[in-house]
Scaffold this active site. Sequence first.
Site, short mmCIF file in Angstrom:
data_model
loop_
_atom_site.label_atom_id
_atom_site.label_comp_id
_atom_site.label_asym_id
_atom_site.label_seq_id
_atom_site.Cartn_x
_atom_site.Cartn_y
_atom_site.Cartn_z
CG HIS A 179 -2.01 -1.06 1.13
ND1 HIS A 179 -2.52 -1.56 -0.04
CD2 HIS A 179 -2.68 -1.73 2.12
CE1 HIS A 179 -3.44 -2.48 0.22
NE2 HIS A 179 -3.55 -2.61 1.52
CG HIS A 186 -7.58 -0.49 2.69
ND1 HIS A 186 -8.25 -1.26 3.61
CD2 HIS A 186 -6.55 -1.26 2.26
CE1 HIS A 186 -7.63 -2.41 3.75
NE2 HIS A 186 -6.59 -2.43 2.93
CD GLU A 244 -8.29 -3.33 -0.42
OE1 GLU A 244 -7.12 -2.99 -0.68
OE2 GLU A 244 -8.55 -4.30 0.31
C1 BGC Z 1 -4.60 -6.54 1.82
C2 BGC Z 1 -4.35 -7.27 3.10
C3 BGC Z 1 -3.76 -6.32 4.08
C4 BGC Z 1 -4.70 -5.17 4.28
C5 BGC Z 1 -4.08 -4.15 5.20
C6 BGC Z 1 -5.52 -5.42 2.08
O1 BGC Z 1 -5.69 -4.66 0.92
O2 BGC Z 1 -5.10 -7.37 0.81
O3 BGC Z 1 -3.49 -8.36 2.90
O4 BGC Z 1 -3.48 -6.92 5.30
O5 BGC Z 1 -4.97 -4.57 3.07
O6 BGC Z 1 -4.99 -3.51 5.94
#
Ligand code: BGC
Length: 383
Positions: free
Chosen positions: A137, A211, A348
Amino acid sequence: MKLPTGGQFWPSVVLVAITTLFGFTAQAEAKMDVKKQSWGKTADGRQVDLYVLTNDKGFEVKVTNFGAAVVSVMAPDRQGKMADVILGYDSAAGYETDKAYLGTAIGRYGNRIGGAQFSLNGKVYKLAKNDGQNSLHGGVKGFNKALWAAEELRAKDGVGVRLTYLSKDGEEGYPGNLSATVTYTVTDANELKMHYQATTDKPTVVNLTNHAYFNLLGDAAGDILGHELYLNSDKFLPVDKGLIPIGELRSVKGTPLDFTKPTVVGARINDQSEQMVLGGGYDHCWVLNKTGQGMSLAARMYEPKTGRVMEVTTTEPAIQFYTGNFLDGTIKGKKGTVYTKRMAFCLETEHFPDSPNKPSFPTTVLKPGETYSTTTVYKFSAK
Ligand code: BGC
């Protein structure tokens, strides 16, 4: 004309009839508007704001310029009762210390980049390893930790806020000054529209998303295992133990990842097959069935107790369905609610994870002169 199914429809019809009769505009009910409120300061003293976006039906979305986060979404159940269907924090400080990306914008690259590095035009770019050996991310200080500039929008089809952020050349290891815009709009059809744009002055990689953690029971009133999911996808990306796609597009047929017919989320979540164990539940990228580049249906989530429905349409080629497997009870969110495992789900929209290292995946490279542009709409109703 498609009529809203929520119980709030009839009061608004009566109101419209009364106001039409007397020839004035009623102020009594919710009115499409965007209001800005001061929302405290960051630890280093910068002003944070909250934007309240409301439509005529009382559907309301709150957004902050810290992390371009969606703070709350008040959506009606089948009785027309509004409740907050996303997880989040009561204050800007919550978003500043957050580690789970609750409701935030994600960038410069959503999801994982394997080995926390990629090469572009022969040059290797090294990123921070903030998820085992991988980058997750956008890195240590991704777009979720940026204070975005914000501008209110009032258009014919809705009200919104346009957030802009300049991610400097080299920030978190990525090349190019990337000028990013996220526009959140609330429409009268109880939609939350997210439009992303970006331009760069050097070739770079981009994969922007949001998210939000949803729980259609409202106010995180329990886990999401009873929700029913439909995904418009015949294929998913199997992952390795670091949750990096292995490169294959695998059929969902005969697996617990088949949501081509609406299926209760909890029905197969503890299945012991390889991919479910690796994901710790659902934490995979589904490749959307698409015929062109335009908007198409990605997912529909239904919560049977409240009747709430959330439909996701997008221009993106894929969607990450994540069932809050890592929520471990250490986060105290809105109204003091402790967020525990499987208390929310994320849908997402995205390009495939690790695309910069997978030449066979659709490209995430953005070059100078090009404009990155994607749209995702979350539409709320009840049945
Ligand atoms: C991911 C997860 C991750 C989470 C973090 C998601 O987009 O797929 O693996 O732990 O984000 O908050």
